[in-house]
Design an enzyme around this catalytic site. Structure first.
Site, PDB file in Angstrom:
ATOM      1  N   SER C  21       3.728 -16.134  -2.316  1.00 23.07           N
ATOM      2  CA  SER C  21       2.497 -15.350  -2.448  1.00 23.07           C
ATOM      3  C   SER C  21       1.273 -16.248  -2.609  1.00 23.07           C
ATOM      4  CB  SER C  21       2.623 -14.448  -3.665  1.00 23.07           C
ATOM      5  OG  SER C  21       1.434 -13.723  -3.844  1.00 23.07           O
ATOM      6  N   ASN C  69      -5.073 -24.966  -7.543  1.00 18.69           N
ATOM      7  CA  ASN C  69      -5.900 -23.880  -7.035  1.00 18.69           C
ATOM      8  C   ASN C  69      -6.346 -23.026  -8.196  1.00 18.69           C
ATOM      9  OD1 ASN C  69      -4.900 -20.861  -6.956  1.00 18.69           O
ATOM     10  ND2 ASN C  69      -3.052 -22.130  -6.769  1.00 18.69           N
ATOM     11  N   ALA C  70      -7.499 -22.416  -7.992  1.00 16.64           N
ATOM     12  CA  ALA C  70      -8.054 -21.520  -8.997  1.00 16.64           C
ATOM     13  C   ALA C  70      -8.613 -20.305  -8.277  1.00 16.64           C
ATOM     14  CB  ALA C  70      -9.135 -22.224  -9.791  1.00 16.64           C
ATOM     15  N   VAL C  71      -7.791 -19.760  -7.375  1.00 23.04           N
ATOM     16  CA  VAL C  71      -8.245 -18.615  -6.584  1.00 23.04           C
ATOM     17  C   VAL C  71      -8.531 -17.433  -7.511  1.00 23.04           C
ATOM     18  CG1 VAL C  71      -7.532 -16.911  -4.863  1.00 23.04           C
ATOM     19  CG2 VAL C  71      -7.114 -19.364  -4.463  1.00 23.04           C
ATOM     20  N   GLY C  72      -7.631 -17.242  -8.470  1.00 28.08           N
ATOM     21  CA  GLY C  72      -7.880 -16.184  -9.446  1.00 28.08           C
ATOM     22  C   GLY C  72      -7.678 -14.798  -8.887  1.00 28.08           C
ATOM     23  N   LEU C  73      -6.608 -14.665  -8.103  1.00 26.43           N
ATOM     24  CA  LEU C  73      -6.204 -13.342  -7.621  1.00 26.43           C
ATOM     25  C   LEU C  73      -7.257 -12.585  -6.829  1.00 26.43           C
ATOM     26  CD1 LEU C  73      -4.073 -12.023 -10.607  1.00 26.43           C
ATOM     27  CD2 LEU C  73      -3.279 -12.972  -8.442  1.00 26.43           C
ATOM     28  N   ASN C 127       4.174 -10.568 -10.695  1.00 31.91           N
ATOM     29  CA  ASN C 127       3.561 -11.852 -11.033  1.00 31.91           C
ATOM     30  C   ASN C 127       3.085 -11.832 -12.483  1.00 31.91           C
ATOM     31  OD1 ASN C 127       2.060 -14.164 -11.201  1.00 31.91           O
ATOM     32  ND2 ASN C 127       0.530 -13.540  -9.695  1.00 31.91           N
ATOM     33  N   CYS C 130       0.494 -15.849 -13.366  1.00 31.69           N
ATOM     34  CA  CYS C 130      -0.669 -16.454 -12.721  1.00 31.69           C
ATOM     35  C   CYS C 130      -1.533 -17.163 -13.759  1.00 31.69           C
ATOM     36  CB  CYS C 130      -1.511 -15.404 -12.001  1.00 31.69           C
ATOM     37  SG  CYS C 130      -2.972 -16.151 -11.233  1.00 31.69           S
ATOM     38  N   THR C 266       2.659 -24.144  -0.625  1.00 30.48           N
ATOM     39  CA  THR C 266       1.663 -25.131  -0.234  1.00 30.48           C
ATOM     40  C   THR C 266       1.959 -25.799   1.116  1.00 30.48           C
ATOM     41  OG1 THR C 266       1.283 -25.507  -2.573  1.00 30.48           O
ATOM     42  CG2 THR C 266       0.469 -27.193  -1.077  1.00 30.48           C
TER      43      THR C 266
HETATM   44  C1  LIG Z   1      -3.669 -21.230  -3.100  1.00 33.21           C
HETATM   45  C2  LIG Z   1      -2.542 -20.606  -3.854  1.00 33.21           C
HETATM   46  C3  LIG Z   1      -2.605 -19.268  -4.226  1.00 33.21           C
HETATM   47  C4  LIG Z   1      -1.569 -18.665  -4.932  1.00 33.21           C
HETATM   48  N1  LIG Z   1      -1.630 -17.339  -5.252  1.00 33.21           N
HETATM   49  C5  LIG Z   1      -0.578 -16.734  -5.882  1.00 33.21           C
HETATM   50  C6  LIG Z   1      -0.555 -15.341  -6.152  1.00 33.21           C
HETATM   51  O1  LIG Z   1      -1.471 -14.604  -5.794  1.00 33.21           O
HETATM   52  N2  LIG Z   1       0.511 -14.811  -6.803  1.00 33.21           N
HETATM   53  C7  LIG Z   1       1.570 -15.581  -7.190  1.00 33.21           C
HETATM   54  O2  LIG Z   1       2.525 -15.076  -7.777  1.00 33.21           O
HETATM   55  N3  LIG Z   1       1.607 -16.908  -6.926  1.00 33.21           N
HETATM   56  C8  LIG Z   1       0.549 -17.497  -6.287  1.00 33.21           C
HETATM   57  N4  LIG Z   1       0.600 -18.851  -6.010  1.00 33.21           N
HETATM   58  C9  LIG Z   1       1.780 -19.629  -6.404  1.00 33.21           C
HETATM   59  C10 LIG Z   1       2.776 -19.790  -5.243  1.00 33.21           C
HETATM   60  O3  LIG Z   1       3.231 -18.531  -4.813  1.00 33.21           O
HETATM   61  C11 LIG Z   1       3.954 -20.662  -5.666  1.00 33.21           C
HETATM   62  O4  LIG Z   1       4.583 -20.074  -6.779  1.00 33.21           O
HETATM   63  C12 LIG Z   1       3.537 -22.063  -6.034  1.00 33.21           C
HETATM   64  O5  LIG Z   1       2.500 -22.492  -5.199  1.00 33.21           O
HETATM   65  C13 LIG Z   1       4.689 -23.079  -5.972  1.00 33.21           C
HETATM   66  O6  LIG Z   1       5.188 -23.239  -4.675  1.00 33.21           O
HETATM   67  P1  LIG Z   1       4.706 -24.399  -3.650  1.00 33.21           P
HETATM   68  O7  LIG Z   1       4.767 -25.686  -4.410  1.00 33.21           O
HETATM   69  O8  LIG Z   1       5.650 -24.320  -2.502  1.00 33.21           O
HETATM   70  O9  LIG Z   1       3.308 -24.061  -3.282  1.00 33.21           O
HETATM   71  C14 LIG Z   1      -0.438 -19.450  -5.299  1.00 33.21           C
HETATM   72  C15 LIG Z   1      -0.379 -20.790  -4.919  1.00 33.21           C
HETATM   73  C16 LIG Z   1      -1.404 -21.380  -4.202  1.00 33.21           C
HETATM   74  C17 LIG Z   1      -1.285 -22.821  -3.826  1.00 33.21           C
END
Ligand SMILES: Cc1cc2nc3c(=O)[nH]c(=O)nc-3n(C[C@H](O)[C@H](O)[C@H](O)COP(=O)(O)O)c2cc1C
Ligand SMILES: Cc1cc2nc3c(=O)[nH]c(=O)nc-3n(C[C@H](O)[C@H](O)[C@H](O)COP(=O)(O)OP(=O)(O)OC[C@H]3O[C@@H](n4cnc5c(N)ncnc54)[C@H](O)[C@@H]3O)c2cc1C
Ligand SMILES: Cc1cc2nc3c(=O)[nH]c(=O)nc-3n(C[C@H](O)[C@H](O)[C@H](O)COP(=O)(O)OP(=O)(O)OC[C@H]3O[C@@H](n4cnc5c(N)ncnc54)[C@H](O)[C@@H]3O)c2cc1C
Ligand SMILES: Cc1cc2nc3c(=O)[nH]c(=O)nc-3n(C[C@H](O)[C@H](O)[C@H](O)COP(=O)(O)O)c2cc1C
Ligand code: FES
Ligand code: FES
Lengths: 303, 255, 303, 255
Positions: C21, C69-73, C127, C130, C266
């Protein structure tokens, strides 16, 4: 001339660069590469009551921009340290600190008390955060009551500078930081390694003999910086920051986040001269930014 | 004294699909190096090789001030090294570790298998410098695994085994007549290579009460005694492969 | 032909590769690069009750082999998702899951209930981890009572497959895993991002507008693998592993540690085709190792 | 359609100590690219550049099937790119983002400063292809920051400013007579470069009620709308620099 001196409680450091326990041997391992006296301080290998063999081989796994170790506090034990190692290193013209480890409060006390008697050791770093031993270690550092208990007891027997080293494997590092500061820590150092694991997909087995181990190196820097910043906003004692530092820019980042000094660990393996390069790099940074006193950088992050 | 030295690649010779030899020239005179010692190589430009890679000294030419490494491609680090070309730079820490015992007799057997042949050339040279001619047994899977035999022949009596029989005797090194002798006259055995091979040499030594020195390839983080990750279980407890080794008399090991 | 099918509760995945996600948009962002239908499943962006603007720019910082990241949903909100997004993606021939987020239990309930009504969404990922929102989010996932409460309540209104996504920012991930499983989770996914921070030493300021953010990418893989292994040994529900996966070897490692499927996050930014390459890579691995059924790899780590 | 394409470096021209131009040849025909669109470059062999780097399209030569990038060395990624040589490979995702509005009049002003000149050449080409001759104003710190003027002159009327006066007018772009006019006749302004420069162009536009399009250089993780990290605050709320931009009419921005 810029001023690089910083103070950690009663310790006077000629600059903020120290070495991290377990990554710098006892010091002489680096004599071929640098003048150890140039450093602000060194922290020797984790020392326990009795000699320890540590964990079986393999103890190391490389990970993306990091490494896992499972050394498990292999060390000669406090008595042998005092009789054989101390004489070799006591005349370093820098702060030589001992990283004190143990499985029980009594063991911590034994080591702390014995080290307290050593004239040339001005402080200890209490390791309540080692993830690589079955008993004690990290267990002390991840719960408030046990962290408090061990620090309180050690404080009673240890009269010089008491630095407590925090574990990053906790929900809220500021909680533990507050508790150990109230229990008498003069300073805090952080972070110890993050608990991690590596698998050999071809052999379908864990790489480390202990399955899990401690993650260090540049990979952990963002977590370490965050924790230093959180703790700096939570307690009033000086902080020694560490986790993934490999150049002067990293050092500055930790200082801006609130660290008075830093320890460099894993990077010593890659470049045994990294510590002195960081000292030069800090000077260059200060000149570029017109900073005369390195203390001005501590906690100076603009918000 | 251990040093950190910048080298320039003089040549990179591909021996076969997995082995290559790097010739390196330092920016100052080479320090004194014992046979069996190793270097720690910094691999730049690779995202998964933060740590240095330990590689044995394959040969040293003090006249030309050139150091050679014999390397097998196994992962990202060694693959990057295999892609170096003349003029590229390489940073090394050296010399590291102890080294083999230099014998007083020609009746010694050097056994190298796979990339375990790496330290054997320089060991043979050092023995030959004392006016001796050791026995040298090189093993490989197939013909192309064995190369540069002439260099070894300059220093001793060379024999080859290959698993497919494409060169020398067919079989493992332990199948060679030298290691089948009923009453061998060797004073010392040296082995470097895959663990089963070293164990076979050790079994031979044990049987005939001949000391065996092996060079261990444990994973290492530092290479100079600072991290304590490279331990080997010995009769004296945990010792460091990088500092107390990489060469061990098998009597000290729990083999 | 090797079998790549795996099951997560009632979900049937054609292979263990899903997307994480927040890293895969809603799916169509990748239509130019891959056939989304080839994947085992996708998890769309975290969805909340109301539309959210998220945090101010800057929201991203690169770190050694990782990113914060600090998208913040930031998201369109559940109603807009249902009216505008759902119609566009409901016909993907793969498991389309919604990542359900919120600041209050009521918000989680509202979203879960509305998503429950969508025929083509066979499951949600809750989730509770976050790190980038002030209220709710990670706070739910780092304490047992609150994690239990939110999962219990959502379980009452959500009838299909309920996956709960765990935070790595805890002292003991197995505690939370047990609690949410008892509260009704059908499966667990882990890890969400590690709380981290990045500083611009030249500007002497934090890089992210929110100061701290979530660390992801290869840097966190050792921590993620360790947590998957710990949780696999603690609970009996299927696990979806993630954290730093960028190739088939990484996928195999997570499966050996105990994951039934994985999510890739990522790495999609670096190589938008990484997911399908992983599927090919798993097949090649299985052929090389003589494994006919990918399920044989789950938790198959030799100890 | 966005594509992931392998390119080969045809040439790497150093313009001055910080700028260089890469000419790249793809392994298939280039897709259609609008002026102002960008590419995401994979930087291999660098330990701190996991993510791709966004770089504007500087020019496209469809006859020769060559794409040019104009790059400024700022950190590890761009330094690595600056070291590429003929024959090296580079993986790109392209074309990304929206693009500038192509005008119907020659009375438009293109302003580029520093590496912000990057997208201006291709924009000028696209405008010239319609038979128009735009005004092009290039700014730099000093003479060596400005290069390849002839290329721009082929497409429009070019003027230069340098802060030290070593070429063209002395001062910032906003000090140039074109931007000092009391009643300018421009129909549209385009700006790319440091934020203060773009703001100066915008102020000029605002004052005279001329629309201004700027290309924003926000940090990006993906470049194609998947991560939501590249947001810019607009009158419509958060928009994505990589997808809704990088080109924005300043009326939409909270400038
Ligand atoms: C830009 C970005 C946005 C994310 N947004 C969410 C999110 O909306 N909800 C969520 O459960 N995890 C979010 N995550 C976390 C990822 O789903 C994942 O748990 C985390 O990035 C670890 O996996 P990775 O190392 O393969 O990226 C986000 C990660 C990134 C990098
Ligand atoms: C004292 C010593 C001398 C050596 N001499 C030589 C030599 O002369 N020629 C040669 O080709 N190789 C030699 N090796 C082995 C060489 O160090 C490894 O092959 C190399 O580090 C692998 O790096 P990589 O990045 O290519 O592989 P990686 O991708 O890191 O790993 C591939 C495989 O190699 C193993 N490996 C990784 N690091 C090491 C390490 N430090 N030591 C041993 N195995 C490792 C891994 O466990 C894995 O199975 C020596 C090792 C030691 C300890
Ligand atoms: C749409 C777009 C088009 C661009 N076009 C060009 C171009 O044509 N020519 C050119 O030279 N540069 C261009 N840039 C800027 C270029 O992307 C950055 O200079 C580059 O990513 C820096 O990478 P680095 O590894 O060298 O520096 P780093 O070491 O990563 O960073 C050095 C400095 O650059 C900043 N930076 C890092 N990543 C980015 C990023 N993604 N965007 C902006 N700034 C960043 C950092 O905050 C830091 O201050 C463009 C950026 C965007 C978003
Ligand atoms: C091989 C190794 C051994 C370590 N041994 C100890 C130890 O004995 N006591 C201790 O408190 N920390 C020990 N640590 C942790 C380091 O002191 C340091 O906290 C950690 O590595 C993070 O810093 P770095 O990323 O700069 O290495 C060890 C770390 C490594 C890599
Ligand atoms: S490799 Fe570090 S002590 Fe041996
Ligand atoms: S850079 Fe990822 S959405 Fe714009």
């Amino acid at each position: 001339m810029v001023n690089l001196n910083v103070n950690i409680d009663k310790l006077k450091l000629k600059n903020p660069i120290m070495t991290a326990s377990g990554t710098f041997g006892y010091g002489p391992e680096f004599d071929d590469f640098i003048h150890v006296d140039d450093l602000g301080g060194i922290v020797v290998k984790g020392t326990t009551g009795k000699h320890r063999e540590g964990n079986p081989y393999p103890r190391m796994a490389e990970t993306p921009m990091g490494m896992l170790n499972a050394v498990g506090l292999q060390n000669v034990g406090v008595d042998h340290f005092i009789s054989d190692i101390y004489p070799q290193i006591k005349d370093y013209n820098t702060n030589v600190l001992v990283n004190v480890s143990g499985s029980t409060i009594d063991e911590y006390l034994e080591v702390a008390e014995k080290i307290n008697a050593l004239e040339k050791i001005p402080g200890i770093e209490l390791n309540i955060s080692c993830p690589n031993v079955k008993e004690g270690g990290m267990a002390f550092g991840t719960s408030c009551p046990s962290a408090q208990a061990v620090v309180e007891e050690v404080r009673k027997v240890y009269k010089k500078t008491l630095i407590v080293k925090l574990s990053p494997n906790v929900t809220d590092v500021t909680e533990i930081a507050r508790v150990v500061t109230e229990a008498g820590a003069d300073a805090l150092s952080l972070i110890n390694t993050l608990l991690g694991m590596a698998i050999d997909a071809e052999k379908q087995s864990p790489i480390l003999s202990t399955v899990t181990g401690g993650l260090s190196g540049p990979a952990v820097k963002p977590v370490a910086l965050r924790m230093v910043w959180q703790v700096a906003n939570a307690v009033d004692v000086p902080l020694i920051g560490m986790g993934g530092i490999r150049n002067a820019t990293d050092v500055i980042e930790f200082m801006l986040a609130g660290a008075t000094a830093v320890e460099i660990g894993t990077a010593n393996f890659v470049d045994p001269q990294v510590t002195v390069k960081c000292i030069d790099g800090i000077k260059a940074y200060m000149q570029r930014h017109g900073v005369d006193d390195v203390n001005e950088l501590i906690g100076a992050l603009r918000k | 004294m251990k040093q950190i030295i910048d080298f320039t690649v003089v040549s990179n010779k591909t021996l076969n699909h997995e082995h290559f030899v790097l010739e390196l020239k330092p920016d100052k005179p080479l320090p004194e190096i014992s046979a069996g010692q190793f270097v720690e190589v910094r691999v730049d430009g690779s995202e998964n090789t933060m740590l240095r890679r330990p590689i044995s000294v394959h040969d040293v030419d003090y006249d030309k001030n050139i150091l050679s490494l014999f390397i097998k491609k196994v992962g990202e680090g060694t693959r990057h090294l295999s892609e170096l070309t003349e003029g590229d730079n390489l940073n090394l820490i050296l010399p590291l570790g102890n080294g083999f015992t230099i014998p007083d007799s020609s009746n010694v057997l050097l056994v190298g298998g796979g990339c375990g042949v790496a330290p054997m050339l320089y060991l043979a040279r050092k023995i030959a410098e004392k006016g001796l001619r050791p026995f040298i047994l090189l093993g490989g899977k197939t013909k192309t695994d064995i190369s540069g035999i002439a260099a070894y022949q300059a220093f001793g009596k060379v024999a080859i085994t290959t698993e497919d029989g494409s060169e020398g005797e067919k079989g493992f090194v332990s199948d060679h007549p030298w290691m089948k002798q009923e009453t061998p006259d060797f004073k010392l055995l040296y082995a470097c290579g895959p663990e089963p091979m070293m164990k076979a040499v050790n079994d031979f030594g044990k049987k005939h009460e001949i000391d065996t020195e092996v060079s261990l390839e444990h994973t290492m983080a530092c290479g100079f005694g600072a991290c304590l990750t490279c331990v080997v279980d010995t009769t004296k407890g945990h010792q460091l492969t990088c500092k107390d080794g990489p060469v061990f008399n098998t009597k000290e090991l729990k083999w």
